[in-house]
Enzyme design. Structure first.
Site, PDB file in Angstrom:
ATOM      1  N   LYS A  42       1.001  -1.427  -0.127  1.00  0.00           N
ATOM      2  CA  LYS A  42       0.025   0.081   0.000  1.00  0.00           C
ATOM      3  C   LYS A  42       0.752   1.218   0.059  1.00  0.00           C
ATOM      4  CE  LYS A  42      -3.323  -2.491   2.924  1.00  0.00           C
ATOM      5  NZ  LYS A  42      -3.545  -2.860   4.284  1.00  0.00           N
ATOM      6  N   ASP A 102      14.832  -1.034   0.479  1.00  0.00           N
ATOM      7  CA  ASP A 102      15.576  -1.024   1.690  1.00  0.00           C
ATOM      8  C   ASP A 102      16.596  -2.367   1.591  1.00  0.00           C
ATOM      9  OD1 ASP A 102      15.806  -0.712   4.554  1.00  0.00           O
ATOM     10  OD2 ASP A 102      14.267  -1.848   5.027  1.00  0.00           O
ATOM     11  N   ARG A 165       0.401   6.274   7.248  1.00  0.00           N
ATOM     12  CA  ARG A 165       0.342   6.436   5.551  1.00  0.00           C
ATOM     13  C   ARG A 165      -0.063   7.488   4.996  1.00  0.00           C
ATOM     14  NH1 ARG A 165       1.768   1.160   4.057  1.00  0.00           N
ATOM     15  NH2 ARG A 165       0.929  -0.552   5.247  1.00  0.00           N
TER      16      ARG A 165
HETATM   17  P1  5GP Z   1      12.635  -4.483   1.396  1.00  0.00           P
HETATM   18  O1  5GP Z   1      13.287  -4.436   2.611  1.00  0.00           O
HETATM   19  O2  5GP Z   1      12.172  -5.443   0.921  1.00  0.00           O
HETATM   20  O3  5GP Z   1      13.823  -3.641   0.382  1.00  0.00           O
HETATM   21  O4  5GP Z   1      11.738  -3.303   1.836  1.00  0.00           O
HETATM   22  C1  5GP Z   1      10.245  -3.494   1.318  1.00  0.00           C
HETATM   23  C2  5GP Z   1       9.159  -2.702   2.167  1.00  0.00           C
HETATM   24  O5  5GP Z   1       9.666  -2.455   3.425  1.00  0.00           O
HETATM   25  C3  5GP Z   1       9.180  -1.288   1.537  1.00  0.00           C
HETATM   26  O6  5GP Z   1       8.320  -1.517   0.448  1.00  0.00           O
HETATM   27  C4  5GP Z   1       8.423  -0.851   2.863  1.00  0.00           C
HETATM   28  O7  5GP Z   1       7.040  -0.936   2.640  1.00  0.00           O
HETATM   29  C5  5GP Z   1       8.868  -1.370   3.838  1.00  0.00           C
HETATM   30  N1  5GP Z   1      10.036  -0.543   4.535  1.00  0.00           N
HETATM   31  C6  5GP Z   1      11.402  -0.337   4.191  1.00  0.00           C
HETATM   32  N2  5GP Z   1      11.847   0.637   5.066  1.00  0.00           N
HETATM   33  C7  5GP Z   1      11.054   1.268   5.460  1.00  0.00           C
HETATM   34  C8  5GP Z   1      10.986   2.034   6.490  1.00  0.00           C
HETATM   35  O8  5GP Z   1      11.831   3.021   6.873  1.00  0.00           O
HETATM   36  N3  5GP Z   1       9.876   2.659   7.243  1.00  0.00           N
HETATM   37  C9  5GP Z   1       8.549   1.944   6.747  1.00  0.00           C
HETATM   38  N4  5GP Z   1       7.427   2.519   7.324  1.00  0.00           N
HETATM   39  N5  5GP Z   1       8.465   1.142   5.916  1.00  0.00           N
HETATM   40  C10 5GP Z   1       9.745   0.645   5.049  1.00  0.00           C
HETATM   41 MG    MG Z   2       5.066  -1.498   6.130  1.00  0.00          MG
END
Ligand code: 5GP
Ligand code: MG
Ligand code: MG
Length: 180
Positions: A42, A102, A165
């Site tokens: 989302k 991330d 959000r």
């Molecule tokens: P990934 O670790 O797979 O690259 O990140 C996947 C998802 O983790 C992102 O699309 C996001 O929804 C969530 N995410 C990553 N970093 C953050 C952050 O600093 N804050 C929040 N609220 N969600 C995060």
């Molecule tokens: Mg989340």
């Protein structure tokens, strides 16, 4: 809700400026094409809504939802499909839009899925990139709004336990909020 924020990192104005810059670049890069824009639910909803208004192109839009978080602030490498897209991606120029890269696990999963399904091209536009947190080597977005510090961010799509959000900016929560 605004009272829970300790620091605003990216104001509404800064985000809108980034959308304008990225939208102009995407308009140029996809000239003569009709991309299939895929918004990752989302978190990418506010960003997608603002960005596509800055893209002077014909396009299709679809939505996908995958999960890697389990309620807290830590990502896991185990990605699950929650909601698939409706469109056929074969031979399409796909532009994937997400809130933040991330660890890179989510992006790796989505890129692989779209390539397997026969997309003609896959490019990625992220509002934010957190390079210090990367676990999947070489996982990069093609278009990035902001390079961000390795902290847990909320707002403009990003949540903490489903909340925040709808903040119009990106910020950092007060530490006491996590203690509830
Ligand atoms: P990934 O670790 O797979 O690259 O990140 C996947 C998802 O983790 C992102 O699309 C996001 O929804 C969530 N995410 C990553 N970093 C953050 C952050 O600093 N804050 C929040 N609220 N969600 C995060
Ligand atoms: Mg989340
Ligand atoms: Mg996400």
């Amino acid at each position: 809700m605004n009272d829970d924020i300790q620091t605003i990192l990216y104001s509404e104005q800064k985000i809108q400026a980034a959308c304008q810059r990225l939208g102009q670049q995407l308009t140029q890069d996809y000239q003569g094409k009709k991309p299939l824009v895929i918004c990752v639910l989302k978190g990418a909803v506010p960003f997608t809504a603002d960005l596509i208004k800055q893209m002077d192109l014909y396009m299709d839009i679809d939505f996908i939802d995958v999960s890697s978080y389990h309620g807290g602030t830590q990502s896991s490498g185990d990605i699950q499909m929650v909601k698939d897209i409706d469109e056929d991606v074969s031979r399409r120029d796909v532009l994937l839009i997400d809130d933040i890269v991330d660890t890179g696990h989510t992006l790796a999963y989505l890129k692989e899925l779209l390539k397997q399904r026969g997309a003609a091209s896959v490019r990625v536009c992220m509002l934010m990139d957190k390079p210090e947190a990367r676990q999947v080597k070489g996982m990069q977005a093609d278009y990035v709004g902001f390079n961000v510090p390795n902290e847990f961010l909320v707002g403009y799509g990003l949540d903490y336990q489903g909340k925040y959000r709808n903040l119009p900016y990106v910020g950092i929560l007060k530490p006491e909020i996590y203690q509830d």
